[in-house]
Design a protein around this motif. Structure first.
Motif, PDB file in Angstrom:
ATOM      1  N   LEU A   7       3.151  -4.247   8.468  1.00  0.00           N
ATOM      2  CA  LEU A   7       4.602  -4.345   8.615  1.00  0.00           C
ATOM      3  C   LEU A   7       5.354  -3.691   7.459  1.00  0.00           C
ATOM      4  CD1 LEU A   7       4.811  -8.019   9.887  1.00  0.00           C
ATOM      5  CD2 LEU A   7       4.747  -5.907  11.233  1.00  0.00           C
ATOM      6  N   GLU A   8       4.625  -3.207   6.500  1.00  0.00           N
ATOM      7  CA  GLU A   8       5.220  -2.594   5.307  1.00  0.00           C
ATOM      8  C   GLU A   8       4.847  -1.110   5.250  1.00  0.00           C
ATOM      9  OE1 GLU A   8       7.678  -2.998   2.167  1.00  0.00           O
ATOM     10  OE2 GLU A   8       6.991  -4.728   3.315  1.00  0.00           O
ATOM     11  N   ALA A   9       5.819  -0.263   4.964  1.00  0.00           N
ATOM     12  CA  ALA A   9       5.526   1.167   4.813  1.00  0.00           C
ATOM     13  C   ALA A   9       4.619   1.369   3.608  1.00  0.00           C
ATOM     14  CB  ALA A   9       6.821   1.946   4.632  1.00  0.00           C
ATOM     15  N   GLN A  10       3.608   2.212   3.792  1.00  0.00           N
ATOM     16  CA  GLN A  10       2.641   2.445   2.727  1.00  0.00           C
ATOM     17  C   GLN A  10       2.751   3.881   2.228  1.00  0.00           C
ATOM     18  OE1 GLN A  10       0.683  -0.053   1.640  1.00  0.00           O
ATOM     19  NE2 GLN A  10       1.595  -1.393   3.156  1.00  0.00           N
ATOM     20  N   PRO A  11       2.853   4.066   0.908  1.00  0.00           N
ATOM     21  CA  PRO A  11       2.927   5.432   0.392  1.00  0.00           C
ATOM     22  C   PRO A  11       1.617   6.199   0.574  1.00  0.00           C
ATOM     23  CG  PRO A  11       2.783   3.857  -1.402  1.00  0.00           C
ATOM     24  CD  PRO A  11       2.940   3.067  -0.135  1.00  0.00           C
ATOM     25  N   ASP A  13      -0.256   6.153   3.317  1.00  0.00           N
ATOM     26  CA  ASP A  13      -0.552   6.150   4.750  1.00  0.00           C
ATOM     27  C   ASP A  13      -1.477   7.295   5.177  1.00  0.00           C
ATOM     28  OD1 ASP A  13      -0.159   4.871   7.332  1.00  0.00           O
ATOM     29  OD2 ASP A  13       0.955   6.683   7.868  1.00  0.00           O
ATOM     30  N   PRO A  14      -1.268   8.533   4.697  1.00  0.00           N
ATOM     31  CA  PRO A  14      -2.209   9.609   5.076  1.00  0.00           C
ATOM     32  C   PRO A  14      -3.636   9.327   4.616  1.00  0.00           C
ATOM     33  CG  PRO A  14      -0.209  10.545   4.164  1.00  0.00           C
ATOM     34  CD  PRO A  14      -0.138   9.058   3.942  1.00  0.00           C
ATOM     35  N   ASP A  15      -3.792   8.675   3.466  1.00  0.00           N
ATOM     36  CA  ASP A  15      -5.130   8.328   2.976  1.00  0.00           C
ATOM     37  C   ASP A  15      -5.789   7.286   3.875  1.00  0.00           C
ATOM     38  OD1 ASP A  15      -4.796  10.042   0.801  1.00  0.00           O
ATOM     39  OD2 ASP A  15      -3.915   8.457  -0.423  1.00  0.00           O
ATOM     40  N   VAL A  16      -5.000   6.318   4.318  1.00  0.00           N
ATOM     41  CA  VAL A  16      -5.519   5.280   5.215  1.00  0.00           C
ATOM     42  C   VAL A  16      -5.977   5.916   6.519  1.00  0.00           C
ATOM     43  CG1 VAL A  16      -4.912   3.223   6.561  1.00  0.00           C
ATOM     44  CG2 VAL A  16      -4.124   3.442   4.199  1.00  0.00           C
ATOM     45  N   LYS A  17      -5.159   6.792   7.067  1.00  0.00           N
ATOM     46  CA  LYS A  17      -5.534   7.463   8.317  1.00  0.00           C
ATOM     47  C   LYS A  17      -6.787   8.318   8.132  1.00  0.00           C
ATOM     48  CE  LYS A  17      -1.031   7.361  10.414  1.00  0.00           C
ATOM     49  NZ  LYS A  17       0.164   8.103  10.819  1.00  0.00           N
ATOM     50  N   ALA A  18      -6.908   8.977   7.004  1.00  0.00           N
ATOM     51  CA  ALA A  18      -8.107   9.784   6.735  1.00  0.00           C
ATOM     52  C   ALA A  18      -9.342   8.897   6.634  1.00  0.00           C
ATOM     53  CB  ALA A  18      -7.922  10.598   5.456  1.00  0.00           C
ATOM     54  N   LEU A  19      -9.214   7.755   5.969  1.00  0.00           N
ATOM     55  CA  LEU A  19     -10.325   6.812   5.851  1.00  0.00           C
ATOM     56  C   LEU A  19     -10.783   6.333   7.224  1.00  0.00           C
ATOM     57  CD1 LEU A  19     -12.103   4.939   4.032  1.00  0.00           C
ATOM     58  CD2 LEU A  19     -10.243   3.272   4.221  1.00  0.00           C
ATOM     59  N   LEU A  20      -9.840   5.964   8.075  1.00  0.00           N
ATOM     60  CA  LEU A  20     -10.181   5.501   9.417  1.00  0.00           C
ATOM     61  C   LEU A  20     -10.787   6.621  10.255  1.00  0.00           C
ATOM     62  CD1 LEU A  20      -7.076   3.251  10.122  1.00  0.00           C
ATOM     63  CD2 LEU A  20      -9.389   2.529   9.480  1.00  0.00           C
ATOM     64  N   ARG A  21     -10.281   7.830  10.109  1.00  0.00           N
ATOM     65  CA  ARG A  21     -10.820   8.976  10.843  1.00  0.00           C
ATOM     66  C   ARG A  21     -12.280   9.236  10.441  1.00  0.00           C
ATOM     67  NH1 ARG A  21      -6.383  11.604  10.707  1.00  0.00           N
ATOM     68  NH2 ARG A  21      -6.667  12.476   8.647  1.00  0.00           N
ATOM     69  N   ILE A  22     -12.567   9.175   9.159  1.00  0.00           N
ATOM     70  CA  ILE A  22     -13.932   9.380   8.678  1.00  0.00           C
ATOM     71  C   ILE A  22     -14.859   8.267   9.164  1.00  0.00           C
ATOM     72  CG2 ILE A  22     -15.360   9.384   6.589  1.00  0.00           C
ATOM     73  CD1 ILE A  22     -13.044  10.946   5.250  1.00  0.00           C
ATOM     74  N   ALA A  23     -14.358   7.029   9.176  1.00  0.00           N
ATOM     75  CA  ALA A  23     -15.169   5.911   9.664  1.00  0.00           C
ATOM     76  C   ALA A  23     -15.533   6.109  11.131  1.00  0.00           C
ATOM     77  CB  ALA A  23     -14.424   4.598   9.474  1.00  0.00           C
ATOM     78  N   VAL A  24     -14.579   6.568  11.936  1.00  0.00           N
ATOM     79  CA  VAL A  24     -14.872   6.829  13.346  1.00  0.00           C
ATOM     80  C   VAL A  24     -15.841   7.995  13.480  1.00  0.00           C
ATOM     81  CG1 VAL A  24     -13.852   7.628  15.516  1.00  0.00           C
ATOM     82  CG2 VAL A  24     -12.710   5.854  14.186  1.00  0.00           C
ATOM     83  N   LEU A  25     -15.624   9.041  12.723  1.00  0.00           N
ATOM     84  CA  LEU A  25     -16.461  10.235  12.785  1.00  0.00           C
ATOM     85  C   LEU A  25     -17.919   9.926  12.477  1.00  0.00           C
ATOM     86  CD1 LEU A  25     -16.437  13.365  13.103  1.00  0.00           C
ATOM     87  CD2 LEU A  25     -16.130  13.461  10.627  1.00  0.00           C
TER      88      LEU A  25
END
Length: 70
Positions: A7-11, A13-25
């Motif tokens: 619920l809070e904007a994260q500075p 955010d691109p790092d979080v998305k990259a982490l999740l993308r790598i985990a899926v990959l």
């Protein structure tokens, strides 16, 4: 296990998305909340050998490189 406040904007955010993308990959289990973490940590698979399937993306990467070349 990676917790953040959705619920809070994260500075970062691109790092979080990259982490999740790598985990899926790389087929890595990810828990982003307490109930999922509980399920992962209490899973019977935590006590035994587990062979994960890793997809070879090299052919796809070669196609992408060919498309991007002028």
């Amino acid at each position: 296990i990676f917790f953040w406040d959705p619920l809070e904007a994260q500075p970062h955010d691109p790092d979080v998305k990259a982490l999740l993308r790598i985990a899926v990959l790389y087929d890595i289990p990810v828990a982003t909340n307490r109930s999922t973490a509980d399920f992962l940590l209490t899973s019977p698979l935590m006590e035994e050998e587990y062979e994960r399937m890793v997809i070879d993306f090299s052919k796809r990467m070669d196609r992408v490189k060919k498309i991007k070349q002028p």
